[in-house]
Design an enzyme around this catalytic site. Structure first.
Site, mmCIF file in Angstrom:
data_model
loop_
_atom_site.group_PDB
_atom_site.id
_atom_site.type_symbol
_atom_site.label_atom_id
_atom_site.label_comp_id
_atom_site.label_asym_id
_atom_site.label_seq_id
_atom_site.Cartn_x
_atom_site.Cartn_y
_atom_site.Cartn_z
ATOM 1 C CB CYS A 179 -5.291 -1.284 -1.716
ATOM 2 S SG CYS A 179 -6.631 -0.569 -0.758
ATOM 3 C CB CYS A 212 -10.880 -2.380 0.463
ATOM 4 S SG CYS A 212 -10.264 -1.719 -1.103
ATOM 5 C CD GLU A 240 -1.389 4.553 4.597
ATOM 6 O OE1 GLU A 240 -0.922 5.390 5.398
ATOM 7 O OE2 GLU A 240 -2.059 3.565 4.955
ATOM 8 C CG ASN A 288 -0.460 -0.257 2.504
ATOM 9 O OD1 ASN A 288 0.521 -0.950 2.666
ATOM 10 N ND2 ASN A 288 -1.086 0.316 3.515
ATOM 11 C CD GLU A 327 -5.369 -5.859 -1.331
ATOM 12 O OE1 GLU A 327 -4.782 -4.763 -1.210
ATOM 13 O OE2 GLU A 327 -6.138 -6.299 -0.474
ATOM 14 C CB CYS A 371 -8.862 -4.445 -3.683
ATOM 15 S SG CYS A 371 -7.628 -3.172 -3.355
HETATM 16 N N1 THU Z 1 -5.250 -1.516 2.526
HETATM 17 C C1 THU Z 1 -4.702 -2.321 1.573
HETATM 18 O O1 THU Z 1 -3.617 -2.034 1.050
HETATM 19 N N2 THU Z 1 -5.366 -3.439 1.224
HETATM 20 C C2 THU Z 1 -6.519 -3.859 1.790
HETATM 21 O O2 THU Z 1 -7.028 -4.897 1.410
HETATM 22 C C3 THU Z 1 -7.119 -3.100 2.895
HETATM 23 C C4 THU Z 1 -6.527 -1.776 3.159
HETATM 24 C C5 THU Z 1 -4.516 -0.329 2.935
HETATM 25 C C6 THU Z 1 -5.117 0.984 2.535
HETATM 26 C C7 THU Z 1 -4.528 1.899 3.565
HETATM 27 O O3 THU Z 1 -3.229 2.294 3.143
HETATM 28 C C8 THU Z 1 -4.367 1.025 4.801
HETATM 29 O O4 THU Z 1 -4.431 -0.309 4.336
HETATM 30 C C9 THU Z 1 -5.431 1.261 5.865
HETATM 31 O O5 THU Z 1 -6.695 1.165 5.320
#
Ligand code: THU
Length: 169
Positions: free
Chosen positions: A72, A111, A63, A61, A74, A114
């Site tokens: 994310c 999520c 940010e 991920n 994925e 994704c």
């Molecule tokens: N996140 C992911 O990378 N994948 C997921 O399946 C769930 C959430 C990340 C997004 C964000 O950077 C952090 O997790 C908190 O939500």
């Protein structure tokens, strides 16, 4: 009134029960968590995507101070794979998450956004993607994203006629 019952099948494994290839993909997803850029959530997610040609593409991920601009793990992995190997179908996706100095005990689940992207990839390459959701206690194995996204919206939904085409509201 009719009722529609929707069921999904998830196989639950101990890590030790998985194949060598599955363990290896999960280990890559776990390693990838350490490359996450997650200064805001401190929730580090790693994804490892095995392609039909044997290549493994990983992502974490990423940010951003403007939160919705992040991505994310994925989708980072999937979009990179699709950009670099547009003709090669992704076959298996492993996901792991690390926070507060440890991997999650319960498996991490992708999520909604994704899930929608994974569905597009299954449809694009006309084959399901096996999904491995890693948790320290157990690993969920899902045969297709369709099990995690019932009543999904997809390309064919755009073509199907809805009641609104014929009825004035
Ligand atoms: N996140 C992911 O990378 N994948 C997921 O399946 C769930 C959430 C990340 C997004 C964000 O950077 C952090 O997790 C908190 O939500």
């Amino acid at each position: 009134m009719k009722e529609l019952e929707i069921t999904a099948k998830v196989d639950i494994y101990n890590y030790d029960e998985l194949s060598i290839a599955e363990k290896s993909l999960i280990n890559k997803a776990k390693e990838e968590t350490q490359k996450a850029y997650a200064p805001y959530s401190h929730f580090r997610v790693g994804a490892a995507l095995l392609l039909k040609n044997g290549v493994v593409v990983t992502g974490s991920n990423q940010e951003n101070a403007a939160y919705p601009s992040g991505l994310c793990a994925e989708r980072t992995a999937i979009f990179y794979a699709n950009a670099q190997y547009p003709d090669i179908a992704p076959e298996v996706l492993a996901i792991a998450a690390f926070t507060n100095g440890t991997f999650l005990k319960d498996c991490v689940s992708p999520c909604g956004a994704c899930r929608q992207v994974i569905l597009e990839v299954e449809n694009r390459y006309k084959q399901p993607i096996t999904i491995l959701l890693y948790g320290e206690d157990e690993v969920y194995k899902i045969k297709s994203i369709r099990d995690l996204l019932p009543l999904c919206f997809e390309q064919k939904s755009l073509q199907s006629q809805t009641i609104f085409d014929h009825q004035s509201i």
